[in-house]
Design an enzyme around this catalytic site. Structure first.
Site, PDB file in Angstrom:
ATOM      1  N   HIS A  27     -51.512  24.355  66.492  1.00 31.29           N
ATOM      2  CA  HIS A  27     -51.129  25.549  65.725  1.00 31.29           C
ATOM      3  C   HIS A  27     -52.310  26.500  65.575  1.00 31.29           C
ATOM      4  CE1 HIS A  27     -53.008  22.960  62.723  1.00 31.29           C
ATOM      5  NE2 HIS A  27     -53.228  24.046  61.992  1.00 31.29           N
TER       6      HIS A  27
ATOM      7  N   ASP B 133     -53.671  28.917  62.515  1.00 31.79           N
ATOM      8  CA  ASP B 133     -53.433  28.981  61.069  1.00 31.79           C
ATOM      9  C   ASP B 133     -52.699  30.270  60.683  1.00 31.79           C
ATOM     10  OD1 ASP B 133     -54.612  26.533  60.503  1.00 31.79           O
ATOM     11  OD2 ASP B 133     -56.599  27.396  60.160  1.00 31.79           O
TER      12      ASP B 133
ATOM     13  N   HIS C 149     -55.623  24.683  67.100  1.00 30.90           N
ATOM     14  CA  HIS C 149     -56.299  23.420  66.815  1.00 30.90           C
ATOM     15  C   HIS C 149     -55.303  22.322  66.456  1.00 30.90           C
ATOM     16  CE1 HIS C 149     -56.203  25.918  63.196  1.00 30.90           C
ATOM     17  NE2 HIS C 149     -56.105  24.797  62.490  1.00 30.90           N
TER      18      HIS C 149
ATOM     19  N   ARG D  95     -62.008  23.661  53.737  1.00 31.38           N
ATOM     20  CA  ARG D  95     -61.775  24.777  54.663  1.00 31.38           C
ATOM     21  C   ARG D  95     -61.770  26.106  53.928  1.00 31.38           C
ATOM     22  NH1 ARG D  95     -55.994  25.483  57.251  1.00 31.38           N
ATOM     23  NH2 ARG D  95     -55.781  26.890  55.505  1.00 31.38           N
TER      24      ARG D  95
HETATM   25 FE   LIG Z   1     -54.922  24.463  60.748  1.00 26.95          FE
END
Ligand SMILES: [Fe+2]
Length: 228
Positions: free
Chosen positions: A51, A53, A201, A216
């Site tokens: 995917h 983000d 990723h 993150r």
């Molecule tokens: Fe992600």
């Protein structure tokens, strides 16, 4: 890097994104601007699908900076695919066929499933389905890249369901080729920074029930543009 140093580093590239769903689906968040991905025996990893983000958002992430906090003894690697390389690996006939297409992206089948129908329906008006070009042009390099992914892309606009599924399967298979990927083995304190506009990723979910904790910080992006 401490959390504040992580923020300081990330702030060089833009404003921070506050993810609208993580607090709901994973109530372990400790700050609005940092997503803590904490997996253990009570909650296994779920990021094991290719995917980009927030591709389900009108403005998908510009990029993200991920920092390893706590790692399993083995496993928990992250893989990235270069979606410009994937685009260039396609036969020219397919490159031409997809150049002007758009696709619908949605969060309901992933985050929506995790939060349950009631919450998902309540959030729907704020986050409707979005349409993005299948091929995006990178605003800095001008390179074309594939902007469809198996986690959030629903279908290609204006195509029968079977034809759309068949074409998407070809594109996903190309993104899945090791020739356009890197695989990162984390060490404690390691930091990864990716351009979400030209990569996808996949977090390898091979360490359950061991614990893996990552922080993150995502940078707000803009609407992707197609070749036209
Ligand atoms: Fe992600």
């Amino acid at each position: 890097m401490t959390r504040d140093e992580h923020r300081e580093f990330a702030s060089h590239w833009g404003s921070f994104e506050e993810h609208p769903f993580f607090q709901i689906v994973q109530g372990r968040q400790t700050a609005p601007d940092v997503v803590t991905l904490a997996k253990d025996a009570t909650l296994g990893g779920t990021e094991n699908a290719w995917h980009a983000d927030l591709s389900w958002h009108k403005h998908p992430s510009y990029g993200a900076i991920l920092r390893a906090i706590e790692l399993p003894e083995v496993g928990g690697d992250t893989l990235w695919a270069d979606t410009s390389a994937a685009h260039d690996l396609l036969p020219q006939e397919i490159q031409e066929r997809i150049a002007e297409l758009t696709a619908v992206h949605d969060w309901v089948s992933t985050f929506g499933q995790a939060m349950g129908e009631e919450k998902s329906q309540a959030l729907r008006p704020r986050f409707p389905q979005v349409e993005h070009p299948v091929v995006c042009v990178h605003p800095e390099t001008g390179r074309r890249s594939l902007f469809v992914n198996p986690a959030f892309t629903q279908h290609i606009v204006g195509m029968e369901a079977a034809e759309s599924a068949e074409l998407l399967a070809v594109l996903y298979a190309t993104i899945s080729l090791p020739e356009c990927q890197v695989r990162f083995r984390w060490s404690e304190g390691a930091v990864a920074f990716w351009d979400n506009r030209s990569t996808q990723h996949y977090a390898s979910s091979d360490y359950y029930p061991a614990r893996r904790v990552m922080d993150r910080i995502s940078i707000i992006g803009s609407a992707p543009c197609g070749p036209a």
